[in-house]
Design an enzyme around this catalytic site. Structure first.
Site, mmCIF file in Angstrom:
data_model
loop_
_atom_site.group_PDB
_atom_site.id
_atom_site.type_symbol
_atom_site.label_atom_id
_atom_site.label_comp_id
_atom_site.label_asym_id
_atom_site.label_seq_id
_atom_site.Cartn_x
_atom_site.Cartn_y
_atom_site.Cartn_z
ATOM 1 N N THR A 404 -25.879 -17.217 4.274
ATOM 2 C CA THR A 404 -27.047 -16.358 4.397
ATOM 3 C C THR A 404 -26.544 -15.042 4.959
ATOM 4 O O THR A 404 -25.347 -14.896 5.213
ATOM 5 C CB THR A 404 -28.097 -17.039 5.315
ATOM 6 O OG1 THR A 404 -28.465 -18.295 4.738
ATOM 7 C CG2 THR A 404 -29.348 -16.230 5.546
ATOM 8 N N SER A 469 -37.324 -23.348 6.309
ATOM 9 C CA SER A 469 -36.093 -22.586 6.541
ATOM 10 C C SER A 469 -35.780 -22.585 8.029
ATOM 11 O O SER A 469 -36.641 -22.898 8.855
ATOM 12 C CB SER A 469 -36.278 -21.144 6.053
ATOM 13 O OG SER A 469 -35.197 -20.320 6.443
ATOM 14 N N SER A 470 -34.548 -22.220 8.360
ATOM 15 C CA SER A 470 -34.187 -21.995 9.755
ATOM 16 C C SER A 470 -33.850 -20.530 10.022
ATOM 17 O O SER A 470 -33.387 -20.185 11.113
ATOM 18 C CB SER A 470 -32.986 -22.866 10.153
ATOM 19 O OG SER A 470 -33.348 -24.225 10.169
ATOM 20 N N GLY A 490 -26.311 -18.975 8.909
ATOM 21 C CA GLY A 490 -25.684 -20.155 9.473
ATOM 22 C C GLY A 490 -26.415 -21.462 9.259
ATOM 23 O O GLY A 490 -26.211 -22.413 10.018
#
Length: 585
Positions: A404, A469-470, A490
């Site tokens: 990302t 998502s994170s 990450g």
């Protein structure tokens, strides 16, 4: 000074800014920088500026953003320019074939806005999309397929951002990327290494023709790589707006490429025409003397970061030495608790009830913090029962590969953008169309629809749904102005990277670069993770004695941060683990 500039008209501000110095380099001389050399010099040095700053994962993108800011552009304008260049020079991480979450502060009206450009599942998606014979299929098989491709969202999100907060014409912001795509850029060490290590990208003919030489070898470091197909694509989008991407020839080529894959997907023209980015209310929480805000669900990132910090506020972490066993223990235990809640409750809020307010309730966070023992790890944490939350759903352990990118920007008026964007795993689905890669974001859904107890999993696949998502783009506010812009790539470890950096700045008094440079530690409710090759490895023994299961490994974050100092100056940091650069004027 920045308050004065903010009150001035755009033309006068641009004239004033044009004569300012940018991280020791005159703004007019940005084009003479060698991005690779600049990256090497600046990687471990904090950058300073008086008026504006950009920090991105690649020097070419940082330079493009800084040039836009020097011409009087807003943070929103610089974010568009940076993302288009990142699509070209860092294709393994993000691009117009992927999605993004954006949090922005508009200095003109003092509002914080959040833009959800997350991909959606096609209308034909079923809960069994990633299952075979009742079992979850192998992740590598799922990701390298047409099934993994979601409807891209980054262009629609950037369009919303630009319409609300931009100052320069949309078309102008594409010119740096178009020019660089036609003239070429040198392959960086990171891009070369990722190409050399990828077994699946060379098997896709269109991608292989671009990323590898006629003998199938990855282009060497320094090779000038040109992408005229992407230049043509971006030129059309610049002239016609996002509709040129979501309808017409570009859309048809995307649909055909996904359908032609050996494992075809079901992306349709209807899916592309119907995609909408969403402006959502950011999720915010006070911490110390600050107000922290980030993108809300379907991103679990800022919500989990806020939970970690809210839990840590009840511990003595501020008194612990940054690289001590005590600090690592407390931070990891708070992470276990936040990830347990994340895995159970967070998904697309248009499909499930996400108890955001309950998860951030002060009494709830205090009760969660009380579960932390000062000298012993709790092992695996269980999800809590936040106030007004739904019945506890099945827990989900989705895959989130760490590929990302992040962009942090503050403009001369005090406006700010924090944007995390992605094509998911390195090089996404590997499907290459008109010079760009398509995402594999649908593998962020749970591969299973229910858990072993038959409880439905909140993040299961459903038609039109956005996968959890994170990504954790965040703004930290004080007295109505942004004092920190932060985020990272990450995978699910983004949550720990961002939370740890915030603790470094606001609890341990580190400058932004020192906080970014901290060795990574934390837990995602599994083993306690320690970054290999750093002083964190020395914590393994003391933590094991406290009952921690330890995993030592590489954690390739890409933190990009900008901190406003009390005197008004800007302090920028870029993660030395990647090729980023902070640059300002």
């Amino acid at each position: 000074m920045h308050r004065f500039l903010r009150r001035m008209g755009g033309r006068l501000a641009a004239l004033l800014i044009g004569g300012l110095f940018c991280a020791g380099v005159p703004a007019a001389d940005h084009q003479h920088l060698n991005p690779e050399a600049a990256s090497g010099r600046a990687a471990h040095q904090v950058a300073y500026a008086d008026h504006y700053m950009a920090s991105t994962a690649n020097p070419w993108a940082t330079r493009a953003a800084a040039d836009v800011l020097a011409r009087g552009g807003a943070a929103a304008d610089a974010a568009v320019a940076a993302q288009m260049v990142l699509n070209l020079v860092e294709p393994q991480s993000s691009g117009i074939g992927g999605g993004a979450f954006i949090v922005a502060f508009d200095a003109r009206d003092g509002r914080i806005r959040s833009y959800d450009g997350r991909e959606t599942a096609p209308v034909g998606a079923q809960a069994t999309r990633f299952m075979r014979d009742g079992q979850a299929m192998d992740f590598r098989e799922a990701v390298n397929s047409g099934r993994s491709v979601g409807v891209p969202g980054v262009l629609r999100a950037l369009w919303l951002l630009h319409q609300a907060e931009g100052r320069l014409p949309w078309a102008d912001l594409f010119q740096p990327a178009i020019r660089l795509a036609r003239e070429g850029f040198p392959v960086s060490p990171r891009l070369h290494a990722l190409l050399a290590g990828d077994r699946d990208l060379p098997r896709q003919p269109a991608a292989a023709r671009y990323f590898y030489d006629p003998q199938g070898r990855p282009w060497p470091v320094g090779h000038v790589l040109r992408n005229p197909a992407l230049a043509d694509t971006l030129d059309r989008i610049a002239r016609e707006g996002p509709d040129a991407f979501y309808e017409g020839p570009i859309a048809r080529d995307m649909v055909e490429a996904v359908a032609a894959h050996a494992v075809p997907g079901d992306l349709s023209l209807e899916d592309l025409r119907g995609y909408r980015a969403i402006q959502r209310e950011p999720v915010c929480m006070p911490y110390r003397a600050y107000r922290l805000c980030g993108a809300p669900p379907p991103s679990a990132g800022p919500l989990a970061v806020l939970q970690i910090l809210g839990i840590l506020a009840h511990t003595p972490i501020a008194q612990a030495a940054p690289e001590s066993p005590q600090a690592a223990h407390l931070f990891s235990e708070a992470g276990r608790l936040a990830f347990a809640d994340r895995d159970a409750y967070v998904a697309d809020p248009d499909f499930v009830q996400v108890p955001v307010a309950g998860m951030l309730d002060p009494a709830y966070l205090a009760a969660r913090a009380a579960l932390i023992r000062p000298d012993r790890s709790m092992g695996r944490a269980e999800a809590g029962d936040p106030p007004a939350g739904p019945a506890r759903p099945g827990a989900d352990r989705s895959h989130e590969p760490p590929s990302t990118t992040h962009v942090s920007i503050i403009d001369a008026w005090g406006g700010a953008v924090s944007m995390t964007s992605s094509v998911e795993g390195a090089f996404g689905s590997k499907i290459f169309v008109r010079g760009f890669l398509l995402n594999n974001q649908l593998t962020d859904f749970s591969f299973l629809a229910e858990d072993a107890q038959g409880r439905p999993i909140a993040n299961r696949v459903e038609a039109g749904k956005r996968p959890r998502s994170s990504m954790a783009p965040m703004l930290v506010m004080r007295d109505g102005e942004p004092v920190l812009v932060i985020g990272s790539p990450g995978g699910s470890a983004i949550i720990n990277y961002v939370a740890h950096t915030l603790v470094g700045v606001f609890d341990w008094g580190l400058d932004i670069q020192q906080a970014i440079d901290l060795p990574h530690v934390g837990s995602r409710n599994r083993a306690t993770e320690l970054e290999a090759g750093t002083p964190a490895e020395a914590l393994a023994g003391p933590l094991r004695a406290m009952g921690h299961e330890i995993r030592v490994g590489d954690f390739p974050s890409g933190l990009q941060g900008i901190l406003r100092l009390p005197d008004g100056r800007l302090q920028g940091g870029a993660d030395p683990r990647r090729e980023g650069l902070a640059l300002g004027g």
